[in-house]
Design an enzyme around this catalytic site. Structure first.
Site, PDB file in Angstrom:
ATOM      1  N   ASN A  10       0.984  -0.749   0.065  1.00 33.49           N
ATOM      2  CA  ASN A  10      -0.042  -0.163  -0.266  1.00 33.49           C
ATOM      3  C   ASN A  10       1.096   0.999  -0.208  1.00 33.49           C
ATOM      4  O   ASN A  10       1.766   1.373   1.394  1.00 33.49           O
ATOM      5  CB  ASN A  10      -0.668   0.114   1.802  1.00 33.49           C
ATOM      6  CG  ASN A  10      -1.504   1.373   1.540  1.00 33.49           C
ATOM      7  OD1 ASN A  10      -1.667   1.986   0.864  1.00 33.49           O
ATOM      8  ND2 ASN A  10      -2.232   1.605   2.683  1.00 33.49           N
ATOM      9  N   TRP A  11       0.883   1.734  -1.419  1.00 35.16           N
ATOM     10  CA  TRP A  11       2.165   3.049  -1.477  1.00 35.16           C
ATOM     11  C   TRP A  11       1.118   4.313  -0.661  1.00 35.16           C
ATOM     12  O   TRP A  11       1.855   5.253  -0.268  1.00 35.16           O
ATOM     13  CB  TRP A  11       2.252   3.445  -2.970  1.00 35.16           C
ATOM     14  CG  TRP A  11       3.111   2.189  -3.130  1.00 35.16           C
ATOM     15  CD1 TRP A  11       4.177   0.988  -2.790  1.00 35.16           C
ATOM     16  CD2 TRP A  11       3.288   2.237  -4.518  1.00 35.16           C
ATOM     17  NE1 TRP A  11       4.568   0.448  -3.601  1.00 35.16           N
ATOM     18  CE2 TRP A  11       4.002   0.797  -4.988  1.00 35.16           C
ATOM     19  CE3 TRP A  11       3.071   2.095  -5.656  1.00 35.16           C
ATOM     20  CZ2 TRP A  11       5.084   0.295  -6.363  1.00 35.16           C
ATOM     21  CZ3 TRP A  11       3.254   1.400  -7.278  1.00 35.16           C
ATOM     22  CH2 TRP A  11       4.000   0.894  -7.062  1.00 35.16           C
ATOM     23  N   LYS A  12      -0.100   4.103  -0.322  1.00 40.94           N
ATOM     24  CA  LYS A  12      -0.067   5.271  -0.048  1.00 40.94           C
ATOM     25  C   LYS A  12      -0.356   6.804  -0.261  1.00 40.94           C
ATOM     26  O   LYS A  12      -0.708   6.673  -2.127  1.00 40.94           O
ATOM     27  CB  LYS A  12       0.135   5.420   1.269  1.00 40.94           C
ATOM     28  CG  LYS A  12      -0.058   4.263   2.218  1.00 40.94           C
ATOM     29  CD  LYS A  12      -0.167   3.995   4.077  1.00 40.94           C
ATOM     30  CE  LYS A  12       0.037   3.559   4.697  1.00 40.94           C
ATOM     31  NZ  LYS A  12      -0.124   3.358   6.458  1.00 40.94           N
ATOM     32  N   HIS A  95      -9.923   1.374   4.862  1.00 39.44           N
ATOM     33  CA  HIS A  95      -8.064   1.789   6.004  1.00 39.44           C
ATOM     34  C   HIS A  95      -8.279   2.521   7.395  1.00 39.44           C
ATOM     35  O   HIS A  95      -8.678   3.284   6.937  1.00 39.44           O
ATOM     36  CB  HIS A  95      -6.676   1.656   4.508  1.00 39.44           C
ATOM     37  CG  HIS A  95      -5.810   2.388   5.024  1.00 39.44           C
ATOM     38  ND1 HIS A  95      -5.247   2.848   6.102  1.00 39.44           N
ATOM     39  CD2 HIS A  95      -4.276   1.356   5.619  1.00 39.44           C
ATOM     40  CE1 HIS A  95      -3.960   2.535   6.414  1.00 39.44           C
ATOM     41  NE2 HIS A  95      -4.023   1.577   6.240  1.00 39.44           N
ATOM     42  N   GLU A  97      -6.832   5.393   8.292  1.00 41.40           N
ATOM     43  CA  GLU A  97      -6.334   6.696   7.871  1.00 41.40           C
ATOM     44  C   GLU A  97      -7.963   7.526   6.936  1.00 41.40           C
ATOM     45  O   GLU A  97      -7.797   8.127   7.614  1.00 41.40           O
ATOM     46  CB  GLU A  97      -4.685   6.422   5.864  1.00 41.40           C
ATOM     47  CG  GLU A  97      -3.969   6.256   7.280  1.00 41.40           C
ATOM     48  CD  GLU A  97      -3.183   5.547   6.654  1.00 41.40           C
ATOM     49  OE1 GLU A  97      -2.725   6.150   5.487  1.00 41.40           O
ATOM     50  OE2 GLU A  97      -1.614   5.294   6.775  1.00 41.40           O
ATOM     51  N   GLU A 167      -5.520  -4.822  10.967  1.00 43.11           N
ATOM     52  CA  GLU A 167      -4.092  -3.253  11.122  1.00 43.11           C
ATOM     53  C   GLU A 167      -4.088  -2.280  12.456  1.00 43.11           C
ATOM     54  O   GLU A 167      -4.979  -1.515  11.999  1.00 43.11           O
ATOM     55  CB  GLU A 167      -3.497  -2.545   9.858  1.00 43.11           C
ATOM     56  CG  GLU A 167      -3.798  -2.606   8.631  1.00 43.11           C
ATOM     57  CD  GLU A 167      -3.164  -1.916   7.354  1.00 43.11           C
ATOM     58  OE1 GLU A 167      -2.607  -2.542   7.651  1.00 43.11           O
ATOM     59  OE2 GLU A 167      -3.462  -1.218   7.200  1.00 43.11           O
ATOM     60  N   GLY A 173       2.904   2.773  10.534  1.00 45.13           N
ATOM     61  CA  GLY A 173       4.257   3.427  10.612  1.00 45.13           C
ATOM     62  C   GLY A 173       4.781   3.964  11.969  1.00 45.13           C
ATOM     63  O   GLY A 173       5.031   4.680  12.188  1.00 45.13           O
ATOM     64  N   SER A 213       3.718  -1.691  10.782  1.00 42.69           N
ATOM     65  CA  SER A 213       5.301  -1.716  10.186  1.00 42.69           C
ATOM     66  C   SER A 213       6.201  -3.231  10.249  1.00 42.69           C
ATOM     67  O   SER A 213       6.840  -3.985  10.841  1.00 42.69           O
ATOM     68  CB  SER A 213       5.868  -1.533  11.585  1.00 42.69           C
ATOM     69  OG  SER A 213       5.496  -0.345  11.942  1.00 42.69           O
ATOM     70  N   GLY A 234       3.284  -0.943   4.516  1.00 45.82           N
ATOM     71  CA  GLY A 234       2.702   0.326   3.791  1.00 45.82           C
ATOM     72  C   GLY A 234       4.420   0.943   3.506  1.00 45.82           C
ATOM     73  O   GLY A 234       4.839   0.399   2.538  1.00 45.82           O
ATOM     74  N   GLY A 235       5.012   1.172   4.212  1.00 45.21           N
ATOM     75  CA  GLY A 235       6.995   1.845   4.471  1.00 45.21           C
ATOM     76  C   GLY A 235       7.738   1.091   3.657  1.00 45.21           C
ATOM     77  O   GLY A 235       8.451   1.410   3.131  1.00 45.21           O
TER      78      GLY A 235
HETATM   79  P1  13P Z   1       3.175   0.441   7.655  1.00 44.65           P
HETATM   80  O1  13P Z   1       4.024  -0.747   6.925  1.00 44.65           O
HETATM   81  O2  13P Z   1       4.032   1.965   7.183  1.00 44.65           O
HETATM   82  O3  13P Z   1       3.338   0.618   9.204  1.00 44.65           O
HETATM   83  O4  13P Z   1       1.703   1.325   7.129  1.00 44.65           O
HETATM   84  C1  13P Z   1       0.938   0.056   6.856  1.00 44.65           C
HETATM   85  C2  13P Z   1      -0.230  -0.152   6.706  1.00 44.65           C
HETATM   86  O5  13P Z   1      -1.203   1.245   6.995  1.00 44.65           O
HETATM   87  C3  13P Z   1      -0.490  -0.986   4.811  1.00 44.65           C
HETATM   88  O6  13P Z   1      -2.016  -0.140   5.045  1.00 44.65           O
END
Ligand code: 13P
Length: 253
Positions: A10-12, A95, A97, A167, A173, A213, A234-235
């Protein structure tokens, strides 16, 4: 039947179109992607170009969000019809967010899930508790409410094909992943809940990821849990090298 691990990046709100396309091309080069399902989730402008860059290969594409109507006067929104036409297979729905910054609720998540299924796309439904909820001992209650809400009115066959991403919000993050046994406990709880809402056979089929993470260092331990069927990353999905390392960890499970 064993569940195939699903690793989604997930590149956000990251990567321009050229950056996204370059990543997709590099990922395909020399990578062994057998035995695991790999999904990239670019921002809307890069969806079509990434689908094209990946064409003919095994990597699938997901959108990060969707609206529930097919078309109409909804400025700024994108419909499942458009996502399907762009070549998406999956759509991330709910999600944290989006729940936190854009007011998504269990009810709107459910509307989106049903819209996605209507167009033969597969929802990746995100659930997870906030830190205060975990500390108050409400993790299972929160996750139960979110899963039950998301699946309301969804039929058995569709449910079996869906993906759920557990999640925990405090792990996203932060560099603070859930302990593998804690991820396992919640994923197991979700599977048993699906078994009650549907049947044990549906519960065995549905894939439940962990997200928050995930890194090349912790992926093997998390993915090695019996009810963790993949990761929503994510990251660590922003660089080919770290994303590939997580894919490799999934292949060895
Ligand atoms: P991180 O891997 O950056 O913690 O993000 C997780 C996430 O929200 C994937 O959707």
């Amino acid at each position: 039947m064993a569940r195939t691990q699903i690793i989604a990046g997930n590149w956000k709100m990251n990567k321009t179109v050229p950056e996204a396309v370059a990543f997709a091309r590099e990922l395909l080069q020399g990578a062994d992607l057998t035995g695991v399902e790999v999904v990239l989730c670019p921002a809307f402008p890069a969806l079509g170009p990434v689908v094209e860059a990946l064409s003919g290969g095994p990597v699938r594409v997901a959108a990060q969000n969707v609206f529930w109507e097919d078309r109409g006067a909804y400025t700024g929104e994108v419909s499942p019809v458009m996502l399907r036409d762009a070549g998406c297979r999956y759509v991330i729905v709910g999600h944290s967010e989006r729940r936190q910054y854009f007011g998504e609720t269990d009810e709107t998540v459910n509307r989106k899930v049903k819209a996605v299924l209507r167009h033969d796309l597969v929802p990746i439904v995100c659930v997870g508790e906030r830190l205060s909820e975990r500390e108050a001992g409400e993790t299972f209650a929160v996750v139960e409410r979110q899963v039950t809400g998301a699946f309301a009115g969804v039929g058995e066959t569709a449910a079996a094909g869906m993906v759920i991403a557990y999640e925990p919000v405090w792990a996203i993050g932060t560099g603070r992943n859930a302990a593998p046994e804690d991820a396992q406990a919640v994923n197991r709880f979700i599977r048993e809940l699906i078994g009650k809402l549907y049947t044990p056979a549906v519960a065995e089929q549905v894939r439940i990821q962990y997200g928050g993470s995930v890194t090349p260092e912790n992926a093997a331990a998390l993915l090695g849990q019996p009810d963790v069927d993949g990761a929503l990353v994510g990251g660590a999905s922003l660089e080919v090298e770290s994303f590939r390392a997580i894919i490799n960890a999934a292949r060895r499970v």
